[in-house]
Design an enzyme around this catalytic site. Structure first.
Site, PDB file in Angstrom:
ATOM      1  N   SER A 151       3.754  -3.305  -1.065  1.00  0.00           N
ATOM      2  CA  SER A 151       4.911  -2.324  -0.871  1.00  0.00           C
ATOM      3  C   SER A 151       5.298  -1.266  -1.766  1.00  0.00           C
ATOM      4  O   SER A 151       5.890  -0.256  -1.508  1.00  0.00           O
ATOM      5  CB  SER A 151       6.195  -3.087  -0.593  1.00  0.00           C
ATOM      6  OG  SER A 151       6.627  -3.858  -2.056  1.00  0.00           O
TER       7      SER A 151
ATOM      8  N   LYS B 159      10.259   2.379  -8.686  1.00  0.00           N
ATOM      9  CA  LYS B 159      10.387   2.183  -6.988  1.00  0.00           C
ATOM     10  C   LYS B 159      11.899   2.039  -6.730  1.00  0.00           C
ATOM     11  O   LYS B 159      12.744   1.625  -7.502  1.00  0.00           O
ATOM     12  CB  LYS B 159       9.744   0.855  -7.078  1.00  0.00           C
ATOM     13  CG  LYS B 159       9.285   0.215  -5.520  1.00  0.00           C
ATOM     14  CD  LYS B 159       8.781  -0.845  -5.668  1.00  0.00           C
ATOM     15  CE  LYS B 159       8.567  -1.754  -4.166  1.00  0.00           C
ATOM     16  NZ  LYS B 159       7.618  -2.917  -4.220  1.00  0.00           N
TER      17      LYS B 159
ATOM     18  N   SER C  18       2.482  -6.926  -4.124  1.00  0.00           N
ATOM     19  CA  SER C  18       2.953  -5.401  -4.141  1.00  0.00           C
ATOM     20  C   SER C  18       2.612  -4.316  -4.916  1.00  0.00           C
ATOM     21  O   SER C  18       2.628  -3.336  -4.972  1.00  0.00           O
ATOM     22  CB  SER C  18       4.305  -5.477  -3.605  1.00  0.00           C
ATOM     23  OG  SER C  18       4.735  -5.553  -2.265  1.00  0.00           O
TER      24      SER C  18
HETATM   25  N1  GLN Z   1       2.337  -7.591   1.193  1.00  0.00           N
HETATM   26  C1  GLN Z   1       3.159  -8.783   0.832  1.00  0.00           C
HETATM   27  C2  GLN Z   1       4.348  -8.611   2.177  1.00  0.00           C
HETATM   28  O1  GLN Z   1       4.258  -8.446   3.054  1.00  0.00           O
HETATM   29  C3  GLN Z   1       3.861  -8.740  -0.257  1.00  0.00           C
HETATM   30  C4  GLN Z   1       5.145  -7.963  -0.525  1.00  0.00           C
HETATM   31  C5  GLN Z   1       5.674  -7.599  -1.876  1.00  0.00           C
HETATM   32  O2  GLN Z   1       4.943  -8.149  -2.708  1.00  0.00           O
HETATM   33  N2  GLN Z   1       6.653  -7.100  -2.056  1.00  0.00           N
HETATM   34  O3  GLN Z   1       5.539  -9.431   1.974  1.00  0.00           O
END
Ligand code: GLN
Length: 484
Positions: free
Chosen positions: A149, A72, A173
Protein backbone atom coordinates in the site's frame (compact mmCIF):
# COMPACT_ATOMS: atom_id res chain seq x y z
CA UNK A 1 20.07 18.52 -9.49
CA UNK A 2 20.27 16.48 -6.30
CA UNK A 3 17.97 13.82 -7.67
CA UNK A 4 18.95 10.29 -6.72
CA UNK A 5 21.55 11.23 -4.12
CA UNK A 6 21.80 9.20 -0.93
CA UNK A 7 21.67 10.52 2.63
CA UNK A 8 25.44 10.22 2.96
CA UNK A 9 26.09 11.98 -0.34
CA UNK A 10 23.76 14.82 0.58
CA UNK A 11 25.28 15.00 4.05
CA UNK A 12 28.74 15.53 2.55
CA UNK A 13 27.44 18.28 0.31
CA UNK A 14 25.77 19.95 3.27
CA UNK A 15 28.80 19.70 5.54
CA UNK A 16 31.13 21.09 2.89
CA UNK A 17 28.58 23.86 2.36
CA UNK A 18 28.23 23.09 -1.34
CA UNK A 19 24.48 23.14 -0.79
CA UNK A 20 22.08 24.41 1.85
CA UNK A 21 19.02 22.58 3.19
CA UNK A 22 16.95 25.17 1.37
CA UNK A 23 18.59 24.23 -1.97
CA UNK A 24 17.78 20.58 -1.32
CA UNK A 25 14.20 21.28 -0.31
CA UNK A 26 13.53 23.55 -3.29
CA UNK A 27 14.99 20.95 -5.61
CA UNK A 28 12.92 18.15 -4.09
CA UNK A 29 9.74 20.27 -4.18
CA UNK A 30 10.33 21.05 -7.84
CA UNK A 31 10.73 17.35 -8.60
CA UNK A 32 7.63 16.56 -6.53
CA UNK A 33 5.63 19.09 -8.52
CA UNK A 34 6.78 17.46 -11.75
CA UNK A 35 5.97 13.99 -10.47
CA UNK A 36 3.75 12.20 -12.96
CA UNK A 37 3.37 8.96 -11.02
CA UNK A 38 0.69 10.20 -8.59
CA UNK A 39 3.02 9.89 -5.63
CA UNK A 40 1.76 12.88 -3.66
CA UNK A 41 -1.33 13.63 -1.63
CA UNK A 42 0.08 16.94 -0.52
CA UNK A 43 3.34 18.77 -1.19
CA UNK A 44 4.49 20.57 1.93
CA UNK A 45 6.04 23.47 0.05
CA UNK A 46 5.59 26.32 2.54
CA UNK A 47 6.12 24.12 5.57
CA UNK A 48 9.34 22.62 4.19
CA UNK A 49 10.79 25.92 3.07
CA UNK A 50 10.13 27.37 6.49
CA UNK A 51 11.82 24.46 8.27
CA UNK A 52 14.79 24.44 5.88
CA UNK A 53 15.30 28.19 6.25
CA UNK A 54 15.53 27.94 10.02
CA UNK A 55 17.95 25.08 10.55
CA UNK A 56 20.88 27.30 11.53
CA UNK A 57 24.43 26.04 11.40
CA UNK A 58 25.18 22.64 9.86
CA UNK A 59 25.68 19.82 12.36
CA UNK A 60 28.31 17.55 10.89
CA UNK A 61 27.65 14.83 13.45
CA UNK A 62 24.01 14.56 12.49
CA UNK A 63 23.61 12.59 9.26
CA UNK A 64 19.96 13.61 8.87
CA UNK A 65 20.51 17.34 9.25
CA UNK A 66 18.82 19.08 6.31
CA UNK A 67 17.85 15.85 4.50
CA UNK A 68 14.46 15.93 2.73
CA UNK A 69 12.03 13.03 3.06
CA UNK A 70 8.37 12.14 2.48
CA UNK A 71 5.69 10.66 4.72
CA UNK A 72 3.02 8.11 3.87
CA UNK A 73 -0.31 9.84 4.34
CA UNK A 74 -1.50 7.47 7.04
CA UNK A 75 0.70 9.24 9.58
CA UNK A 76 -0.40 12.30 11.48
CA UNK A 77 1.34 15.54 10.60
CA UNK A 78 0.62 18.64 12.65
CA UNK A 79 -1.22 21.31 10.65
CA UNK A 80 -0.80 19.30 7.43
CA UNK A 81 -3.76 17.53 5.76
CA UNK A 82 -3.74 13.77 6.40
CA UNK A 83 -6.22 11.62 4.48
CA UNK A 84 -4.83 8.05 4.33
CA UNK A 85 -5.97 8.40 0.70
CA UNK A 86 -9.57 8.02 1.85
CA UNK A 87 -12.45 10.41 1.24
CA UNK A 88 -13.67 9.79 4.74
CA UNK A 89 -10.72 11.82 6.01
CA UNK A 90 -10.91 14.61 3.46
CA UNK A 91 -10.02 17.90 5.09
CA UNK A 92 -8.70 16.31 8.29
CA UNK A 93 -5.78 18.28 9.71
CA UNK A 94 -4.16 16.62 12.74
CA UNK A 95 -3.08 18.68 15.72
CA UNK A 96 0.01 16.58 16.40
CA UNK A 97 2.90 14.87 14.64
CA UNK A 98 3.25 11.09 14.69
CA UNK A 99 6.25 10.15 16.85
CA UNK A 100 8.27 9.06 13.80
CA UNK A 101 7.63 12.42 12.14
CA UNK A 102 8.54 14.28 15.32
CA UNK A 103 11.73 12.27 15.74
CA UNK A 104 12.84 13.03 12.20
CA UNK A 105 11.98 16.70 12.57
CA UNK A 106 13.88 16.80 15.88
CA UNK A 107 16.81 15.26 14.01
CA UNK A 108 16.47 18.22 11.58
CA UNK A 109 15.41 16.19 8.58
CA UNK A 110 12.88 18.08 6.44
CA UNK A 111 9.51 16.58 5.41
CA UNK A 112 8.53 17.76 1.93
CA UNK A 113 5.28 15.90 1.28
CA UNK A 114 2.60 13.39 2.15
CA UNK A 115 2.36 10.41 -0.17
CA UNK A 116 -0.44 8.36 -1.68
CA UNK A 117 -1.40 4.89 -0.47
CA UNK A 118 -4.00 2.23 -1.00
CA UNK A 119 -6.97 3.53 0.94
CA UNK A 120 -6.23 3.27 4.69
CA UNK A 121 -3.19 1.08 3.81
CA UNK A 122 -5.44 -1.83 2.90
CA UNK A 123 -4.18 -3.12 -0.41
CA UNK A 124 -1.15 -4.21 -2.32
CA UNK A 125 -1.57 -2.54 -5.69
CA UNK A 126 -1.34 1.21 -5.20
CA UNK A 127 -4.57 1.63 -7.13
CA UNK A 128 -7.24 1.98 -4.46
CA UNK A 129 -6.47 5.40 -2.97
CA UNK A 130 -8.90 8.25 -3.64
CA UNK A 131 -6.48 9.83 -6.12
CA UNK A 132 -6.35 6.70 -8.27
CA UNK A 133 -3.45 4.64 -9.61
CA UNK A 134 0.13 5.33 -8.56
CA UNK A 135 2.55 4.38 -11.32
CA UNK A 136 5.93 2.74 -11.22
CA UNK A 137 8.65 5.30 -12.01
CA UNK A 138 10.77 2.59 -13.71
CA UNK A 139 8.10 2.02 -16.34
CA UNK A 140 8.14 4.86 -18.83
CA UNK A 141 5.00 3.59 -20.56
CA UNK A 142 3.01 4.05 -17.34
CA UNK A 143 1.43 0.64 -17.57
CA UNK A 144 2.88 -0.91 -14.43
CA UNK A 145 2.02 -0.68 -10.75
CA UNK A 146 4.55 0.29 -8.15
CA UNK A 147 2.68 -1.87 -5.64
CA UNK A 148 1.16 -0.94 -2.33
CA UNK A 149 0.00 0.00 0.00
CA UNK A 150 2.93 2.42 0.40
CA UNK A 151 2.80 3.32 -3.31
CA UNK A 152 3.54 7.04 -3.15
CA UNK A 153 6.47 6.71 -0.75
CA UNK A 154 7.93 3.98 -2.99
CA UNK A 155 7.41 6.03 -6.16
CA UNK A 156 8.92 9.20 -4.67
CA UNK A 157 12.02 7.34 -3.46
CA UNK A 158 12.40 5.29 -6.65
CA UNK A 159 12.14 8.45 -8.75
CA UNK A 160 15.02 9.92 -6.75
CA UNK A 161 12.97 12.83 -5.35
CA UNK A 162 14.02 12.07 -1.78
CA UNK A 163 16.64 9.67 -0.38
CA UNK A 164 14.22 8.06 2.06
CA UNK A 165 10.57 7.79 2.95
CA UNK A 166 8.33 6.77 5.80
CA UNK A 167 5.92 3.92 5.04
CA UNK A 168 4.02 1.23 6.93
CA UNK A 169 3.87 -2.55 6.72
CA UNK A 170 1.03 -4.79 7.92
CA UNK A 171 1.38 -7.67 5.45
CA UNK A 172 4.12 -6.53 3.06
CA UNK A 173 3.24 -2.93 2.22
CA UNK A 174 6.82 -1.70 2.40
CA UNK A 175 8.72 -4.80 1.31
CA UNK A 176 6.65 -5.72 -1.76
CA UNK A 177 6.69 -2.25 -3.37
CA UNK A 178 10.42 -2.13 -2.55
CA UNK A 179 10.81 -5.20 -4.74
CA UNK A 180 8.81 -3.65 -7.60
CA UNK A 181 10.61 -0.30 -7.35
CA UNK A 182 14.27 -1.34 -6.90
CA UNK A 183 14.40 -0.07 -3.33
CA UNK A 184 15.56 -1.11 0.08
CA UNK A 185 12.41 -1.56 2.19
CA UNK A 186 12.51 -2.35 5.90
CA UNK A 187 9.86 -3.67 8.24
CA UNK A 188 11.49 -3.55 11.68
CA UNK A 189 10.72 -5.89 14.56
CA UNK A 190 7.13 -5.33 15.78
CA UNK A 191 7.28 -2.71 18.58
CA UNK A 192 10.79 -1.55 17.68
CA UNK A 193 9.51 1.79 16.30
CA UNK A 194 6.68 3.76 17.89
CA UNK A 195 3.38 3.74 16.02
CA UNK A 196 1.89 6.69 17.83
CA UNK A 197 0.23 8.75 15.12
CA UNK A 198 0.22 5.93 12.55
CA UNK A 199 -3.37 5.12 11.63
CA UNK A 200 -3.96 1.58 12.83
CA UNK A 201 -4.88 -1.07 10.28
CA UNK A 202 -4.24 -4.34 12.14
CA UNK A 203 -2.17 -3.45 15.21
CA UNK A 204 -0.99 -7.00 15.96
CA UNK A 205 0.76 -6.85 12.57
CA UNK A 206 1.38 -3.13 11.91
CA UNK A 207 4.84 -1.58 11.85
CA UNK A 208 6.33 1.61 10.51
CA UNK A 209 8.32 0.98 7.31
CA UNK A 210 11.31 2.71 5.73
CA UNK A 211 12.27 3.04 2.07
CA UNK A 212 15.74 4.07 0.98
CA UNK A 213 18.07 3.34 -1.91
CA UNK A 214 20.81 1.66 0.05
CA UNK A 215 21.20 -0.33 3.26
CA UNK A 216 23.32 2.27 5.06
CA UNK A 217 20.68 4.99 4.62
CA UNK A 218 18.01 2.64 5.93
CA UNK A 219 20.13 1.89 9.00
CA UNK A 220 20.73 5.60 9.60
CA UNK A 221 16.99 6.31 9.65
CA UNK A 222 16.26 3.27 11.82
CA UNK A 223 18.82 4.45 14.38
CA UNK A 224 16.81 7.65 14.82
CA UNK A 225 13.35 6.08 14.82
CA UNK A 226 13.85 3.03 17.03
CA UNK A 227 13.10 3.09 20.72
CA UNK A 228 10.58 3.25 23.51
CA UNK A 229 7.91 5.92 23.24
CA UNK A 230 5.79 6.59 26.32
CA UNK A 231 2.93 7.54 24.00
CA UNK A 232 2.86 4.05 22.47
CA UNK A 233 2.37 1.47 25.22
CA UNK A 234 3.24 -1.30 22.76
CA UNK A 235 6.66 0.15 21.94
CA UNK A 236 9.63 -1.86 23.17
CA UNK A 237 12.12 -0.95 25.88
CA UNK A 238 14.73 -3.21 24.23
CA UNK A 239 18.10 -1.46 23.83
CA UNK A 240 18.52 0.61 20.66
CA UNK A 241 21.77 0.41 18.73
CA UNK A 242 23.44 2.83 16.41
CA UNK A 243 22.56 0.42 13.63
CA UNK A 244 24.43 2.23 10.90
CA UNK A 245 27.71 1.88 12.73
CA UNK A 246 27.52 -1.89 12.21
CA UNK A 247 26.88 -1.67 8.48
CA UNK A 248 29.92 -2.81 6.54
CA UNK A 249 31.54 -4.54 9.52
CA UNK A 250 31.90 -8.31 9.04
CA UNK A 251 28.64 -10.13 9.66
CA UNK A 252 29.21 -12.73 12.37
CA UNK A 253 25.95 -14.56 11.82
CA UNK A 254 26.33 -16.78 8.82
CA UNK A 255 23.52 -19.32 8.68
CA UNK A 256 20.89 -18.59 6.08
CA UNK A 257 17.76 -20.67 5.54
CA UNK A 258 15.93 -20.91 2.24
CA UNK A 259 12.39 -22.25 2.20
CA UNK A 260 12.38 -24.69 -0.68
CA UNK A 261 8.60 -24.74 -1.26
CA UNK A 262 8.45 -20.96 -1.66
CA UNK A 263 11.25 -20.79 -4.24
CA UNK A 264 9.86 -23.85 -6.05
CA UNK A 265 6.47 -22.24 -6.59
CA UNK A 266 7.90 -19.29 -8.56
CA UNK A 267 7.51 -19.80 -12.30
CA UNK A 268 9.53 -16.78 -13.44
CA UNK A 269 12.85 -18.34 -14.44
CA UNK A 270 14.73 -15.06 -14.47
CA UNK A 271 13.74 -14.26 -10.90
CA UNK A 272 14.71 -17.73 -9.72
CA UNK A 273 18.01 -17.64 -11.61
CA UNK A 274 18.97 -14.24 -10.22
CA UNK A 275 18.01 -15.42 -6.75
CA UNK A 276 20.04 -18.63 -7.08
CA UNK A 277 23.02 -16.63 -8.25
CA UNK A 278 22.94 -14.55 -5.07
CA UNK A 279 22.66 -17.75 -3.06
CA UNK A 280 25.84 -19.08 -4.70
CA UNK A 281 27.55 -15.79 -3.94
CA UNK A 282 26.53 -16.01 -0.30
CA UNK A 283 28.13 -19.48 -0.28
CA UNK A 284 31.29 -18.13 -1.91
CA UNK A 285 31.49 -15.57 0.85
CA UNK A 286 31.44 -18.31 3.47
CA UNK A 287 27.78 -18.25 4.45
CA UNK A 288 26.11 -21.55 5.18
CA UNK A 289 22.94 -22.05 3.21
CA UNK A 290 20.38 -24.49 4.60
CA UNK A 291 17.40 -25.59 2.60
CA UNK A 292 14.44 -25.86 4.96
CA UNK A 293 10.87 -26.90 4.43
CA UNK A 294 7.46 -25.50 5.31
CA UNK A 295 4.60 -27.75 4.18
CA UNK A 296 2.54 -26.40 1.28
CA UNK A 297 -0.66 -26.71 3.28
CA UNK A 298 0.81 -24.28 5.82
CA UNK A 299 2.03 -21.90 3.14
CA UNK A 300 -1.28 -21.81 1.29
CA UNK A 301 -2.97 -20.90 4.56
CA UNK A 302 -0.91 -17.72 4.96
CA UNK A 303 -3.14 -15.45 2.91
CA UNK A 304 -6.53 -16.56 4.26
CA UNK A 305 -5.17 -16.42 7.81
CA UNK A 306 -3.77 -12.95 7.24
CA UNK A 307 -6.97 -11.79 5.62
CA UNK A 308 -9.25 -12.90 8.43
CA UNK A 309 -7.02 -11.46 11.16
CA UNK A 310 -6.27 -8.18 9.40
CA UNK A 311 -9.86 -7.54 8.30
CA UNK A 312 -11.16 -8.30 11.79
CA UNK A 313 -8.64 -5.99 13.43
CA UNK A 314 -9.25 -3.32 10.78
CA UNK A 315 -13.01 -3.40 11.30
CA UNK A 316 -12.61 -2.83 14.98
CA UNK A 317 -9.82 -0.24 14.73
CA UNK A 318 -11.52 1.88 12.10
CA UNK A 319 -14.80 2.12 13.98
CA UNK A 320 -13.80 5.67 14.92
CA UNK A 321 -14.18 6.73 11.27
CA UNK A 322 -17.85 7.49 11.75
CA UNK A 323 -18.11 10.84 9.99
CA UNK A 324 -18.27 12.77 13.23
CA UNK A 325 -14.82 12.84 14.77
CA UNK A 326 -12.88 13.40 11.54
CA UNK A 327 -13.48 14.42 7.96
CA UNK A 328 -16.53 15.87 6.21
CA UNK A 329 -19.74 15.94 8.21
CA UNK A 330 -22.66 14.03 6.70
CA UNK A 331 -26.39 14.59 6.87
CA UNK A 332 -28.71 12.71 9.18
CA UNK A 333 -30.70 13.21 12.32
CA UNK A 334 -29.32 10.27 14.31
CA UNK A 335 -25.81 8.96 14.94
CA UNK A 336 -26.60 5.88 12.81
CA UNK A 337 -27.80 7.99 9.87
CA UNK A 338 -24.77 10.27 9.94
CA UNK A 339 -22.41 7.31 10.27
CA UNK A 340 -24.10 5.34 7.50
CA UNK A 341 -23.93 8.20 5.05
CA UNK A 342 -20.34 9.08 5.96
CA UNK A 343 -19.17 5.50 5.58
CA UNK A 344 -21.20 4.84 2.45
CA UNK A 345 -19.78 7.88 0.70
CA UNK A 346 -16.38 7.98 2.37
CA UNK A 347 -15.09 4.44 1.87
CA UNK A 348 -14.15 2.81 -1.43
CA UNK A 349 -15.51 -0.59 -2.47
CA UNK A 350 -12.47 -2.58 -1.34
CA UNK A 351 -12.55 -1.10 2.15
CA UNK A 352 -16.21 -1.87 2.50
CA UNK A 353 -15.57 -5.45 1.45
CA UNK A 354 -12.84 -5.80 4.09
CA UNK A 355 -15.09 -4.40 6.80
CA UNK A 356 -17.85 -6.80 5.85
CA UNK A 357 -15.42 -9.72 6.01
CA UNK A 358 -13.99 -8.45 9.31
CA UNK A 359 -17.43 -8.00 10.87
CA UNK A 360 -18.46 -11.44 9.67
CA UNK A 361 -15.36 -13.04 11.21
CA UNK A 362 -16.02 -11.28 14.50
CA UNK A 363 -19.69 -12.19 14.79
CA UNK A 364 -20.24 -14.23 17.92
CA UNK A 365 -21.44 -17.27 16.01
CA UNK A 366 -18.50 -17.15 13.58
CA UNK A 367 -15.67 -16.17 15.88
CA UNK A 368 -14.49 -19.64 16.73
CA UNK A 369 -14.56 -20.88 13.15
CA UNK A 370 -12.97 -17.80 11.63
CA UNK A 371 -11.20 -15.30 13.85
CA UNK A 372 -10.01 -17.66 16.57
CA UNK A 373 -9.17 -20.35 14.06
CA UNK A 374 -7.04 -17.86 12.12
CA UNK A 375 -5.31 -16.87 15.34
CA UNK A 376 -4.59 -20.50 16.18
CA UNK A 377 -3.14 -21.01 12.73
CA UNK A 378 -1.02 -17.89 13.11
CA UNK A 379 0.42 -19.36 16.30
CA UNK A 380 1.25 -22.58 14.45
CA UNK A 381 2.96 -20.65 11.66
CA UNK A 382 4.95 -18.53 14.11
CA UNK A 383 6.21 -21.67 15.82
CA UNK A 384 7.42 -23.06 12.50
CA UNK A 385 9.24 -19.83 11.65
CA UNK A 386 10.83 -19.51 15.08
CA UNK A 387 11.96 -23.11 14.84
CA UNK A 388 13.72 -22.37 11.58
CA UNK A 389 15.38 -19.38 13.25
CA UNK A 390 16.71 -21.54 16.07
CA UNK A 391 19.31 -23.07 13.78
CA UNK A 392 19.44 -20.28 11.24
CA UNK A 393 20.19 -16.59 11.64
CA UNK A 394 18.18 -15.47 8.63
CA UNK A 395 15.58 -16.61 6.13
CA UNK A 396 16.30 -15.55 2.55
CA UNK A 397 13.74 -15.62 -0.30
CA UNK A 398 12.64 -13.83 -3.47
CA UNK A 399 10.44 -10.95 -2.29
CA UNK A 400 7.83 -11.39 -5.03
CA UNK A 401 7.20 -13.89 -7.83
CA UNK A 402 8.08 -11.42 -10.56
CA UNK A 403 8.51 -7.78 -11.58
CA UNK A 404 5.77 -5.19 -10.96
CA UNK A 405 2.50 -6.34 -12.56
CA UNK A 406 0.69 -4.38 -15.25
CA UNK A 407 -2.16 -2.24 -14.01
CA UNK A 408 -4.94 -4.52 -15.15
CA UNK A 409 -3.04 -7.78 -14.94
CA UNK A 410 -4.83 -10.13 -12.61
CA UNK A 411 -3.26 -13.21 -11.13
CA UNK A 412 -5.10 -16.42 -10.38
CA UNK A 413 -5.73 -15.77 -6.73
CA UNK A 414 -6.26 -19.41 -5.94
CA UNK A 415 -3.05 -20.66 -7.52
CA UNK A 416 -0.26 -21.86 -5.24
CA UNK A 417 2.07 -19.38 -6.88
CA UNK A 418 -0.17 -16.49 -5.85
CA UNK A 419 -1.02 -17.85 -2.42
CA UNK A 420 2.57 -18.66 -1.56
CA UNK A 421 5.04 -16.56 -3.52
CA UNK A 422 2.91 -13.42 -3.49
CA UNK A 423 2.11 -13.61 0.21
CA UNK A 424 4.98 -15.18 2.12
CA UNK A 425 6.32 -11.84 3.37
CA UNK A 426 3.46 -11.87 5.87
CA UNK A 427 5.51 -14.45 7.81
CA UNK A 428 7.49 -11.48 9.14
CA UNK A 429 4.32 -9.75 10.37
CA UNK A 430 2.85 -12.88 11.93
CA UNK A 431 6.03 -13.46 13.92
CA UNK A 432 6.87 -9.76 14.42
CA UNK A 433 10.32 -10.26 12.88
CA UNK A 434 12.53 -7.69 11.18
CA UNK A 435 12.55 -8.11 7.43
CA UNK A 436 14.22 -6.20 4.61
CA UNK A 437 13.86 -6.24 0.83
CA UNK A 438 16.67 -5.30 -1.57
CA UNK A 439 16.92 -5.25 -5.36
CA UNK A 440 18.69 -8.25 -6.89
CA UNK A 441 18.05 -7.97 -10.61
CA UNK A 442 16.20 -6.60 -13.62
CA UNK A 443 13.84 -8.05 -16.18
CA UNK A 444 12.49 -5.97 -19.09
CA UNK A 445 14.21 -2.98 -17.46
CA UNK A 446 12.09 -3.46 -14.35
CA UNK A 447 13.72 -4.25 -10.99
CA UNK A 448 12.90 -7.15 -8.71
CA UNK A 449 14.07 -7.91 -5.20
CA UNK A 450 14.79 -10.49 -2.53
CA UNK A 451 13.98 -10.46 1.14
CA UNK A 452 15.94 -11.25 4.28
CA UNK A 453 14.23 -11.88 7.59
CA UNK A 454 16.01 -12.12 10.95
CA UNK A 455 15.36 -12.85 14.61
CA UNK A 456 13.31 -10.42 16.69
CA UNK A 457 15.36 -7.32 17.57
CA UNK A 458 18.32 -8.45 15.48
CA UNK A 459 18.24 -5.40 13.24
CA UNK A 460 22.03 -5.25 13.58
CA UNK A 461 22.48 -8.69 12.04
CA UNK A 462 19.84 -8.01 9.42
CA UNK A 463 21.49 -4.79 8.23
CA UNK A 464 24.85 -6.55 8.12
CA UNK A 465 23.68 -9.46 6.00
CA UNK A 466 21.67 -7.06 3.83
CA UNK A 467 24.78 -5.00 3.25
CA UNK A 468 26.56 -8.20 2.23
CA UNK A 469 23.80 -8.85 -0.31
CA UNK A 470 24.11 -5.29 -1.57
CA UNK A 471 27.81 -5.94 -2.19
CA UNK A 472 26.93 -9.13 -4.04
CA UNK A 473 24.41 -7.49 -6.38
CA UNK A 474 26.09 -4.09 -6.68
CA UNK A 475 22.59 -2.64 -6.86
CA UNK A 476 22.93 0.19 -4.35
CA UNK A 477 21.63 3.69 -5.12
CA UNK A 478 19.69 2.77 -8.23
CA UNK A 479 16.77 4.96 -9.19
CA UNK A 480 14.49 5.56 -12.15
CA UNK A 481 16.00 8.49 -13.96
CA UNK A 482 14.19 11.43 -15.45
CA UNK A 483 10.68 10.76 -14.22
CA UNK A 484 9.23 10.70 -17.73
N1 GLN B 1 -1.20 -6.17 0.63
C1 GLN B 1 -1.61 -6.47 1.96
C2 GLN B 1 -3.07 -6.13 2.12
O1 GLN B 1 -3.71 -6.06 1.16
C3 GLN B 1 -0.73 -5.72 2.94
C4 GLN B 1 -1.12 -4.34 3.26
C5 GLN B 1 -0.19 -3.69 4.23
O2 GLN B 1 0.87 -4.21 4.58
N2 GLN B 1 -0.59 -2.51 4.72
O3 GLN B 1 -3.63 -5.98 3.16
Amino acid sequence: MYEGKSILQLHELLVSKKVTPLDLVKDAIELAKKDDNNAFEYIMENEAIKIASNLGEVDENNLLWGIPFVIKDNMSTKDVPTTASSNILKGYIPVFDATVVKKLKDAKAVPIGKTTLDELAMGGTGTSGHLGVTHNPWDKSKTRLVGGSSCGSAAATAAGIVPFALASDTGDSTRKPASFAGLVGLKPTWSRISRWGLFPFAPSLDTIGIFSRNVMDCAIVTSVLAGRDEKDATSSTEKVENYWKFVGKPCEKRNIAIVKEIVDTISDKEVVMAFNKTVSEFKNRGFKINEVSIPNEVLTSLFPTYFVISCAEATSNNANLDGIKFGPLSNGSTYEEVMCEARTKGFGELIKRRFVIGSFALMKENQNDLFLRAQRNRRRIVEIVNNILKDNDFIYLPAAPSIAPKINESSDRLSDEYLIADNHLVLGNFAGLPSITLPIGFKNDMPFGANLMGRAFDEVGLFQVAYELEQITGLANIYAKGGK
